[in-house]
Scaffold this motif. Sequence first.
Motif, short mmCIF file in Angstrom:
data_model
loop_
_atom_site.label_atom_id
_atom_site.label_comp_id
_atom_site.label_asym_id
_atom_site.label_seq_id
_atom_site.Cartn_x
_atom_site.Cartn_y
_atom_site.Cartn_z
N GLU A 174 0.37 -3.48 9.85
CA GLU A 174 1.55 -4.03 10.44
C GLU A 174 2.10 -5.24 9.72
O GLU A 174 0.92 -6.10 9.23
N VAL A 175 3.12 -5.62 9.40
CA VAL A 175 3.46 -6.71 8.71
C VAL A 175 4.26 -7.72 9.61
O VAL A 175 5.07 -7.33 10.38
N GLU A 199 6.59 -5.97 -4.31
CA GLU A 199 7.35 -6.66 -3.49
C GLU A 199 8.75 -6.02 -3.05
O GLU A 199 9.10 -6.16 -2.00
N ALA A 200 8.60 -4.86 -3.90
CA ALA A 200 9.69 -3.96 -3.34
C ALA A 200 9.16 -3.11 -2.17
O ALA A 200 10.17 -2.94 -1.17
N ALA A 221 -5.50 -9.07 -7.26
CA ALA A 221 -6.56 -9.64 -6.48
C ALA A 221 -6.45 -9.34 -5.06
O ALA A 221 -7.56 -8.94 -4.31
N ASN A 222 -5.50 -9.27 -4.55
CA ASN A 222 -5.32 -9.07 -3.29
C ASN A 222 -5.43 -7.69 -2.87
O ASN A 222 -5.80 -7.23 -1.77
N MET A 223 -5.01 -6.80 -3.93
CA MET A 223 -5.17 -5.35 -3.73
C MET A 223 -6.62 -5.14 -3.44
O MET A 223 -7.20 -4.14 -2.64
N SER A 224 -7.27 -5.53 -4.33
CA SER A 224 -8.79 -5.52 -4.34
C SER A 224 -9.31 -5.99 -3.06
O SER A 224 -10.31 -5.27 -2.32
N LEU A 225 -8.70 -7.01 -2.43
CA LEU A 225 -9.30 -7.69 -1.22
C LEU A 225 -9.13 -6.72 -0.10
O LEU A 225 -9.90 -6.70 0.98
N LYS A 265 3.04 -8.69 2.01
CA LYS A 265 3.68 -7.98 2.98
C LYS A 265 3.89 -6.68 2.17
O LYS A 265 3.96 -5.60 2.99
N GLY A 266 4.07 -6.57 1.17
CA GLY A 266 4.31 -5.40 0.33
C GLY A 266 3.08 -4.61 0.32
O GLY A 266 3.08 -3.25 0.67
#
Length: 393
Positions: free
Chosen positions: A252-253, A79-80, A59-63, A243-244
């Motif tokens: 920027e993270v 996460e890696a 879902a967040n990849m889509s956003l 973050k990943g």
Amino acid sequence: MKLLFLIADGMGGWPIKELGNKTTMEAAFTPNMDMLANKGIVGRCRTVPSNMPPGSDIANMSLLGFDPTKYHTGRGPIEAAAQGLKLDPDDLVWRMNLVNLSELSSDGIMHDYSSGHISTDKSVPLIELLQKELGNDEFTFYPGIQYRHLLVHKGGAKKLESKLAIRPPHDLTDKSIADDIEEFAKSPLMDKLLRDAAKVLKDNGTKVVSIWPWGQGNPLILPDFREKYSMKGAVISAVDLIKGLGRASGLEVIDIEGATGLVDTNYAGKVDATLKFLEHGDFAFVHLEGPDESGHMGSIKDKIASIERFDAQIIGPLMEKYPLGTASYLVTCDHFTPIETKTHDAAPVPFILVSDKCDGSGLKSFSEKNAKSTGLILEKGHELMQWVLNLTN
């Protein structure tokens, strides 16, 4: 003009009898979101493709504007990327929870996917112990945050283990793990690792009983966000998943001290970091995990509180610094995490888009029902980013 995506993870849900058949969004006091809904475009967006599970990773990849059907390989690889792990293309990366089970057998029940939301200072020594006792040329244990850790299987992407269909532990609260134990047993390697880990973790002084590897895949590769969308952006979140995605796409993270991913996270720290970045940046993706964790725990009280704090302590302060006319805002959640099911749901999520170029909806409040009433729905979530840019630039 600045663009802010404000994401309350898992905020959406279904009407609850104890709330007079209101959702937690409807029951929460959210004057800032209600005002934005009145002044902006309100609709729904399908962040999870129909053939994929409703996870925060997808879902967040889509956003963030990337098609998960094209780029998603698994939760572990995202996460890696957050940790900057150096991986080979054929490595298999697992997200690995520390969980509390009744027993590690087909008769077992998943009591808690987070082992009582174990703190990082207590979980990291357990991961270090697992690495010392069980780490080898094939398996490496990497510590993360709280209950969220990683397991890397060298060369595993080309092996049987890449095909194992292990369910996310947050989908299994108070449920049988029989199907997953059967699935793990298809791989003698993983079956042995699980049982050896349980022996290492025995009587460790916490609620942790077992590891739970899931969400495996080969390393993540995403396009560069700035090249794709012509914006200098950043992600602000407590969780490695966000973050990943940020690190993999060149955003920027920003790490926030005291950001827990729970109701009591460091709201002020997130706001301060966002404002500091926007002094030189264009786009901020501000993510709050609290509503999702509250949904997984089945806590009506905490979910309402986390939604209200998102409104009062994230949206309010940001709008004080960047009032309407000086910034555009997209407010939404990545997926539903209903109290009743304690897990994710792939229903289209409600959103608000507010810009000086957008006409107001006239709605009096922001809710799942009101968003549906407008009839506006974007069926492909990864197209939301470009849709927003087309309306705000």
